[in-house]
Design an enzyme around this catalytic site. Structure first.
Site, PDB file in Angstrom:
ATOM      1  N   ALA A   1      18.771 -34.147 -36.895  1.00 47.95           N
ATOM      2  CA  ALA A   1      18.464 -35.215 -35.919  1.00 47.95           C
ATOM      3  C   ALA A   1      19.360 -35.086 -34.689  1.00 47.95           C
ATOM      4  O   ALA A   1      20.489 -34.594 -34.787  1.00 47.95           O
ATOM      5  CB  ALA A   1      18.668 -36.571 -36.576  1.00 47.95           C
TER       6      ALA A   1
ATOM      7  N   ASP B   1      22.042 -46.589 -51.517  1.00 51.86           N
ATOM      8  CA  ASP B   1      22.923 -46.766 -50.353  1.00 51.86           C
ATOM      9  C   ASP B   1      24.181 -45.886 -50.405  1.00 51.86           C
ATOM     10  O   ASP B   1      24.789 -45.632 -49.361  1.00 51.86           O
ATOM     11  CB  ASP B   1      23.348 -48.231 -50.219  1.00 51.86           C
TER      12      ASP B   1
HETATM   13  O1  F6P Z   1      20.453 -51.681 -51.835  1.00 57.07           O
HETATM   14  C1  F6P Z   1      19.259 -50.989 -51.774  1.00 57.07           C
HETATM   15  C2  F6P Z   1      18.385 -51.469 -50.638  1.00 57.07           C
HETATM   16  O2  F6P Z   1      17.197 -50.708 -50.653  1.00 57.07           O
HETATM   17  C3  F6P Z   1      19.050 -51.466 -49.262  1.00 57.07           C
HETATM   18  O3  F6P Z   1      19.067 -50.198 -48.664  1.00 57.07           O
HETATM   19  C4  F6P Z   1      18.207 -52.473 -48.536  1.00 57.07           C
HETATM   20  O4  F6P Z   1      18.958 -53.119 -47.527  1.00 57.07           O
HETATM   21  C5  F6P Z   1      17.849 -53.471 -49.596  1.00 57.07           C
HETATM   22  O5  F6P Z   1      18.033 -52.824 -50.855  1.00 57.07           O
HETATM   23  C6  F6P Z   1      16.431 -53.997 -49.518  1.00 57.07           C
HETATM   24  O6  F6P Z   1      16.281 -54.945 -50.516  1.00 57.07           O
HETATM   25  P1  F6P Z   1      14.888 -55.652 -50.875  1.00 57.07           P
HETATM   26  O7  F6P Z   1      14.026 -54.645 -51.560  1.00 57.07           O
HETATM   27  O8  F6P Z   1      15.283 -56.762 -51.770  1.00 57.07           O
HETATM   28  O9  F6P Z   1      14.287 -56.082 -49.572  1.00 57.07           O
END
Ligand code: F6P
Length: 329
Positions: free
Chosen positions: A193, A134
């Site tokens: 984009a 992120d």
């Molecule tokens: O923090 C990393 C991340 O991939 C975010 O981008 C996303 O919102 C979240 O984790 C998804 O988490 P999980 O794999 O627990 O659904």
């Protein structure tokens, strides 16, 4: 263990969402630590594994050939129990029982909240290393894994552009990135984009549809809109655009693909530098801090400044965002 005490035994864990480069970082912690004369332990499954006492001594060969592998050999978890005082007490007991003098945590904002609690409330010598796709950790220019995730998403966008151009379609591509949308903005600019939608900035669907229609008249044959998770689903946005413009619109959700794969050279270098510096910071008596990279230099940032998890979050640079629209003309 108080400030200035000698480090003999340290432990390392990965917590929260995994990301490419975590393994390269574990390798650096283990090998730098051993070369510095320390015993290094790996804690499996993050804070949850710490509570349960899942730890093992690591040797230089325990981390052989992992520098280029995605994910984390230590596994990871999001621990609810560690958020409680009781859970933290159990974790501290395990650290004391195993005579761990210093702890290194590799993860994102959630992980650092825990690291800060361990350092502040429980007086554990702990250092955090920023690692999340992120890239939303305040105080560091980059977190490990974010460069790889952006490149993975960019590869997908480039491929989508091929089919979008051939069939003269509109595409909405949904990416990860929690509440700030750094992946969306980085991939939007690097992938050319036409539009990027992020949670922090209001968007006007009618204006977007007007731009698409005007673009068609000017001879623009494809249109890619990157949507960061949390705004709406890509499918919802695609549906609205198709209804309002009458142009064929498709949605693609990149999802967890963005979290996997071999780390880029940038992430491997960052992971190796931050891993080594975290160990050195513990040896030097630093506590309750994050090792950060700021303008190419390693900096130590206090985990309790600013104190709340929310404020710890890095904010989007709106100038960067606006450039996407300008260059998409
Ligand atoms: O923090 C990393 C991340 O991939 C975010 O981008 C996303 O919102 C979240 O984790 C998804 O988490 P999980 O794999 O627990 O659904």
């Amino acid at each position: 263990m108080g400030i200035g005490d000698i480090m003999k035994r340290i432990a390392v864990l990965t917590s929260g969402g995994d990301c490419p480069g975590m393994n390269a970082c574990i390798r650096a912690v283990v090998r730098y630590g051993i070369v510095a004369g320390l015993e290094v332990f790996g804690i499996f499954r993050g804070y949850q594994g710490l509570i349960k006492g899942e730890l093992k001594q690591l040797r230089p060969t325990s981390v052989s050939n992992i520098i280029g592998r995605g994910g984390t050999v230590l596994k990871t978890a999001r621990s609810v129990e560690f958020m409680t005082e009781d859970g933290q007490r159990k974790a501290v007991k395990v650290l004391k029982k195993n005579k761990i003098d210093g702890l290194i945590t590799i993860g994102g904002n959630g992980t650092f909240k825990g690291t800060n609690v361990l350092a502040d409330r429980w007086k554990i010598a702990a250092i955090g290393i920023p690692a999340t796709i992120d890239n939303d950790i305040s105080g560091t220019d980059f977190s490990i894994g974010s460069d790889t995730a952006v490149n993975t998403a960019l590869d997908a966008i480039d491929k989508i552009r091929d089919t979008a151009t051939s069939l003269e379609r509109i595409f909405v591509v949904e990416v990860m990135g929690r509440s700030e949308g750094f992946i969306a903005v980085a991939v939007g600019l690097s992938g050319g984009a036409e539009d990027v939608l992020v949670p922090a900035i209001k968007y006007d669907i009618n204006k977007i549809c007007e731009d698409i229609t005007k673009g068609r008249r000017r001879g623009k044959v494809s249109w890619i809109i990157v949507v960061s998770e949390g705004v709406a689903t890509g499918a919802e946005i695609a549906d609205l655009i198709q209804k309002k413009t009458g142009y064929e619109t498709r949605a693609t959700t990149l999802g967890h693909i963005q979290r996997g794969g071999a780390p880029t050279a940038f992430d491997r270098i960052l992971a190796s530098r931050l891993g080594a510096e975290a160990v050195q910071a513990l040896i030097d008596g630093q506590r309750g801090k994050m090792v950060a990279i700021v303008s190419g230099q390693i900096k130590m940032i206090a985990l309790d400044a600013p104190p709340t998890q929310l404020k710890r979050q890095r904010k989007l640079d709106q100038k960067f965002y606006k450039l996407i629209r300008i260059l998409a003309t």
